[in-house]
Scaffold this motif. Structure first.
Motif, PDB file in Angstrom:
ATOM      1  N   ILE A  55       0.674   8.627  13.975  1.00 42.59           N
ATOM      2  CA  ILE A  55       0.014   8.952  12.707  1.00 42.59           C
ATOM      3  C   ILE A  55      -0.565   7.693  12.080  1.00 42.59           C
ATOM      4  CG2 ILE A  55       0.371   9.789  10.352  1.00 42.59           C
ATOM      5  CD1 ILE A  55       2.430  11.727  11.473  1.00 42.59           C
ATOM      6  N   SER A  56       0.202   6.617  12.071  1.00 43.12           N
ATOM      7  CA  SER A  56      -0.319   5.442  11.370  1.00 43.12           C
ATOM      8  C   SER A  56      -1.492   4.823  12.123  1.00 43.12           C
ATOM      9  CB  SER A  56       0.791   4.432  11.063  1.00 43.12           C
ATOM     10  OG  SER A  56       1.118   3.693  12.194  1.00 43.12           O
ATOM     11  N   MET A  57      -1.398   4.759  13.456  1.00 43.10           N
ATOM     12  CA  MET A  57      -2.531   4.228  14.232  1.00 43.10           C
ATOM     13  C   MET A  57      -3.730   5.171  14.144  1.00 43.10           C
ATOM     14  SD  MET A  57      -1.974   1.339  15.784  1.00 43.10           S
ATOM     15  CE  MET A  57      -1.093   0.656  14.463  1.00 43.10           C
ATOM     16  N   GLY A  58      -3.429   6.463  14.184  1.00 44.34           N
ATOM     17  CA  GLY A  58      -4.494   7.466  14.142  1.00 44.34           C
ATOM     18  C   GLY A  58      -5.235   7.441  12.820  1.00 44.34           C
ATOM     19  N   ALA A  59      -4.481   7.312  11.723  1.00 43.76           N
ATOM     20  CA  ALA A  59      -5.129   7.311  10.419  1.00 43.76           C
ATOM     21  C   ALA A  59      -6.050   6.104  10.286  1.00 43.76           C
ATOM     22  CB  ALA A  59      -4.086   7.305   9.313  1.00 43.76           C
TER      23      ALA A  59
END
Lengths: 304, 324, 437
Positions: free
Chosen positions: A223-227
């Motif tokens: 999620i954090s990399m994707g965001a």
């Protein structure tokens, strides 16, 4: 927002002791300063929102209107092809196409980059292979190469592949990010061995382990990399400008930029409305996933 | 691409050495199955372009990307004696001289402030950080058309009028102060301060509280002393990466320069006022259609970035990146 | 160049331009039936091919439909050649990035419009010589100055489609109120801008860069008696022109120029909206200004530098090219000839059917009622008397950049005009030598 994060960190209020430092006057000063700065930081948003709901005459009036009176919701309808005369509606079409393309590009780049990086990270961390470290260095070396050196030749590669003015051409190079790969590799190095061993016992091969055990256990990182990937991809300008020159493949940034540099006369309100629309997806994402993004930025210190 | 479970059960009945060789082979395949796409992509869009760029920079590649006329080092010679290219390097130098220290000081200041705030901490953090989600293009739109417009309806000029001051021609005025730098620097500060603030906040979290307590016992009473002797030294690694990152980004500045100064069609607007290297290269490639010259420019810039990186590694000692 | 336009202009065109457009369209439909068939070889059965044609997005309403109509008419008449017309938005980036990028590839347009040709472009096979398309009479019909801009090494590479030029547009009432007459020298222009400047209305609009660009560099060069090239050498250098360039700084320093307008110099809307009293703008701005300002509108060429100079206007041109990398060069040439050489109606429509431009073909000008009398005739006379080709043959955008940079340095950075002029001349000469070697 509700998912637990594997590495949680928060900003605990911390006051370095002496009691006099906790006197209200000190806090009031600090908070007062912060409020002023925050006010300054909000001015641009205020202007964007104000102008997005005004008419051109109001925006360019020498008398300052603090608020759009009345709020001109027509701007939105004009963009979505309702009212509006021909120049404006041609522009609107381009801006709408831009929004759609930006959405497509960002979604493909985000998911593509995540899956490619997570797999590579997993392979580099967990699959025994003689030249594994050499491959890692080969990948990391690309971090040393600034975009400026690859910019023109990458464009040429795209031309040779026949991908000029295609969404593929815009999307493809953004799928490969050595830094994201590296972050995943670091993460999987510390991934509990027991989990994958349990998978082996169950007769799973690496793909099975990766898909059924590893990925579900790295959601916070995904999620954090994707965001961050999504925000960077949505906001990217130079590459889409080079490769997506045809209006049918314009991103919303390129569309806004074209009008901004040329001709806001008569359509200024629309450009601002489009600007407002253009920041909504990353903003909503930001507000929902702020914790993850903060964590990602703090972890990497690298954008893009 | 990948072994399936039937094969792994066969393995168990094979002789040991054959099995291990087979396992190695399988692992190799699996490894490339996982890592291959990434490596292929990076080869295609980093390694191939580097060498292609190197090649094309030696050719006369005007109006074509498949040149035939070999020039040797002439493109490099042209660039290094071209006043405008050197000017663009100087422009970057001036820009970096401002943007790097100011970003550093302001983002650290913001981090310390927010860290000390008693209430509303998360709200303020959000307010400072949220421009991160805004693009440079939209930033340029706000700055150019509304915030720093040269006509009296620009916000800054409106504020000036409160104090009875005449409107300023922010972009493209003559004589006196180069106001366009105010426009260019503030937009970047707004967009990136929050990002660096977050990195500093993370660094601040890692400083053990005990150090401050011990310092208080030792008589370090003022904020400045604790900041100077504890906070700053312990943020050294963070500082190094913030500065380096900031410098590299500044070197590749394009979006806001192009959109705030840029014009349309054959008149290039106010771009000649401040044309950083990447814009020079962009214009060389896409307006002049000289891909060889542009590729050579890219390589020269890379060498400069590398020298910067190495120098700062030598002098400040690139913290082996805290990430490792 | 002729990117443009405001709603006002469009509305005006709907009223005033449609009759001409309709006439043009019906005229070319009749033209179709004869010429393509004539060039067809009867022995070979026609193999169906599709060619693409690119236009930059013209600002005027109706242009796209007309272009579409011509392509359809030709396709219908020939049956074996299908023309796919593509309208490239936005017009302003067409020639600077979109067209060049497309021409790099093998998928570029077969027929396209462009403004410049030089030896490097020819060598890169981006265009083919079109001499064989012109009969001697047809050749004579075209504006010779424009034609010359597309000749390299004695070969002609394009068919001029539409010429463009620029003037100073002004509001008569404002000049009268300020007690100034239309400026005929640069000093008078300076003085007029000064007198016309008020809190609300700026004196003059030369663009958001204050005129620190190559177009003003050329106008000042010509109006002070200089020229771009002489005997294959860059000939811009002279003390007089350096002095003239320096005066652009002076006019910027007075604070009488409009800077930071919502649109740039090519949009007459700034004058229409009352942001300035005088504006440099392309001739394409005329219909809209006429509609808004009626008799209050005045038009003059860029004034002479001083009593020893002459007024000047720039002359630019869009012309039809055939891509050398096209797989159907013959079909593309056939179409280009049919549309822009044989079809005078198309030329007429393009010049004044939708907007207001300089006819590229004198035959078109001769039949065009817009240029028969009154202001239209006056404007064409300005062009004939004072026009200079802004992009002569073997021109390249890098020369424009060199001039723009010099002007910017002089105007904005207080640089010495003579030194900047020398640097620009040197760079232009280098580029010229590279292109012609």
């Amino acid at each position: 927002m509700t998912t637990d994060m594997s590495t949680e960190w928060t900003f605990e209020p911390y006051n370095p002791t002496p009691f006099y430092k906790r006197l209200p006057i000190r806090q009031i000063l600090i908070n007062g300063l912060i409020v002023i700065l925050a006010g300054l930081f909000l001015i641009p948003f205020y202007l964007l929102v104000r102008n997005a709901w005004m008419s051109d005459d109001q925006i360019t009036a020498f008398h300052w209107y603090w608020l759009p009176m009345p709020v001109r919701f027509d701007n939105l309808f004009e963009i979505f092809g309702g009212t509006g005369a021909s120049v404006a509606s041609e522009r609107s079409k381009l801006l709408l196409t831009g929004l759609r393309n930006s959405g497509l590009i960002s979604i493909f780049q985000t998911f593509g980059q995540l899956i490619i990086s997570a797999m590579a990270g997993y392979g580099l961390a967990r699959i025994p292979y003689r030249w594994r470290n050499l491959v890692l260095y080969f990948i990391l070396a690309t971090l040393m190469v600034p975009t400026v050196v690859t910019l023109i030749p990458s464009f040429i590669v795209i031309v040779q592949l026949g991908w000029l003015n295609t969404l593929t051409g815009v999307i493809f190079p953004g799928l490969f990010n050595a830094f994201t790969i590296f972050i995943f590799r670091q993460f999987y190095l510390n991934f509990p061995k027991e989990v994958s061993e349990a998978g082996m016992v169950d007769g799973l091969n690496h793909l099975g382990i990766f898909w059924h055990l590893v990925l579900p256990n790295s959601t916070a990182l995904l999620i954090s990399m994707g965001a961050i990937a999504f925000i960077n991809s949505w906001n990217a300008y130079l590459w889409p400008l080079l490769v997506g020159q045809d209006p049918s493949v314009w991103t919303v940034q390129v569309a806004v930029s074209s009008f901004l540099r040329s001709d806001t006369s008569g359509v200024m309100h629309l450009v601002f409305t489009a600007g407002l629309l253009a920041i909504m997806p990353p903003f909503i994402l930001f507000l929902i996933l702020q914790r993850y993004i903060t964590e990602g930025v703090a972890r990497t210190g690298i954008k893009g | 691409m990948h072994t399936h479970s039937l094969e792994s059960s066969i393995q168990s009945v094979m002789p040991a050495n054959r099995r291990s060789r087979r396992l190695t082979w399988q692992n190799t395949l699996t490894f490339w199955g996982f890592v291959g796409p990434a490596v292929l992509g990076l080869v295609m869009f980093v390694y191939v372009p580097i060498f292609w760029g190197l090649g094309i920079s030696l050719f006369d590649a005007r109006y074509t990307v498949t040149p035939t006329d070999f020039l040797g080092l002439k493109n490099y010679q042209t660039l290094l004696t071209d006043r405008d290219f050197l000017q663009s390097l100087l422009t970057f130098g001036k820009y970096a001289l401002f943007i790097v220290p100011v970003t550093y000081a302001c983002s650290l200041g913001l981090a310390v402030l927010v860290n000390q705030a008693k209430w509303g901490k998360s709200i303020f953090r959000t307010i400072f950080f949220i421009p991160f989600a805004c693009s440079y293009v939209v930033g340029a739109l706000i700055w150019r058309v509304s915030l720093f417009n040269s006509l009296p309806y620009g916000f800054a000029n409106m504020v000036l009028s409160w104090f009875g001051l005449p409107p300023v021609t922010w972009i493209g005025g003559v004589g006196g102060f180069p106001w366009h730098w105010v426009v260019l620097i503030t937009v970047r500060l707004w967009l990136q301060l929050g990002f660096f603030m977050i990195i500093f906040l993370a660094g601040l979290q890692e400083i053990p509280k005990e150090l401050y307590e011990a310092a208080a016992v030792d008589g370090a009473t003022s904020d400045w002393m604790t900041f100077r002797h504890i906070t700053l030294p312990l943020l050294r690694n963070t500082s190094v990466s913030v500065i380096l990152l900031n410098l590299i980004w500044a070197f590749q500045a394009f979006d806001e320069f192009y959109n705030i100064l840029g014009g349309w069609g054959s008149t290039s607007g106010n771009l000649p006022l401040a044309r950083p290297p990447l814009i020079y290269i962009y214009l060389t490639a896409f307006r002049e259609q000289n891909y060889g010259l542009a590729a050579a420019g890219g390589l020269i810039l890379t060498v400069i970035i590398l020298i910067f990186t190495l120098l700062q590694g030598k002098f400040i000692g690139l913290g082996k990146a805290e990430y490792e | 160049m002729n990117k443009a336009s405001t709603l006002g202009r469009r509305n005006f065109l709907r009223m005033a331009g449609l009759t001409a457009a309709g006439a043009a369209l019906s005229a070319c439909t009749t033209a179709t039936s004869v010429s393509p068939a004539a060039t067809q070889s009867p022995t070979k059965p026609p193999e169906p091919v599709t060619i693409t044609q690119w236009y930059h997005a013209y600002g005027e309403a109706g242009t796209k439909e007309a272009a579409q109509g011509w392509a359809a008419d030709f396709s219908k008449a020939t049956t074996n050649i299908q023309v796919k017309m593509e309208w490239i938005e936005p017009g302003g980036e067409y020639e600077s990035t979109k067209l060049p990028a497309a021409l790099l590839t093998d998928q570029g347009p077969d027929v396209y419009e462009n403004t410049v040709v030089n030896r490097a472009l020819v060598k890169a096979n981006q265009c083919v010589a079109l001499d064989d398309l012109f009969s001697a009479d047809a050749l004579k019909g075209f504006n010779q100055a424009l034609l010359d801009g597309f000749r390299v090494d004695g070969k002609l590479y394009a068919i001029p489609m539409i010429g463009d030029t620029g003037f100073i547009f002004y509001r008569r009432s404002m000049l009268e109120a300020a007690g100034v007459k239309p400026p005929s020298t640069f000093d008078e222009l300076l003085e007029a801008a000064q007198k016309l400047n008020t809190d609300k209305v700026k004196g003059l609009f030369l663009g958001n860069d204050g005129g620190a660009n190559w177009i003003l560099a050329e106008l000042m060069l010509w109006s002070s008696g200089g020229e771009l090239f002489k005997d294959g050498k860059v000939a811009i250098e002279s003390d007089r022109t350096a002095d003239a360039w320096g005066r652009i700084r002076e006019i910027n320093q007075t604070g009488n120029l409009l800077i930071g307008a919502p649109s740039d110099w090519w949009d007459i809307g700034m004058l229409n909206q009352g942001l300035c009293a005088m504006q440099l703008c392309g001739m394409w701005g005329y219909p809209s200004a006429k509609k808004e300002l009626k008799d209050d509108l005045g038009v003059i060429p860029w004034p002479a530098f001083d009593s020893g100079g002459k007024p000047a206007t720039f002359l630019g041109c869009w012309a039809q090219f055939v891509n050398g990398k096209s797989k159907n060069i013959e079909a593309a040439k056939q179409f280009a000839k049919w549309l822009w050489i044989d079809n005078i109606a198309a030329q007429t429509a393009w010049a004044s059917g939708f907007g207001f431009h300089v006819p590229a073909n004198n035959l078109a000008a001769a039949v065009d009622t817009n240029f028969k009398d009154g202001e239209g005739k006056q404007l064409i006379e300005y062009v004939n008397q004072y026009g200079h080709v802004m992009r002569p043959a073997n021109w390249s955008t890098s020369m424009e950049s060199a001039l723009s940079d010099a002007m910017s340095n002089i105007v904005k950075n207080n640089a010495d005009p003579k030194a900047e002029m020398a640097a620009a001349a040197k760079k232009m000469q280098e580029k010229y030598d590279e292109l012609t070697k």
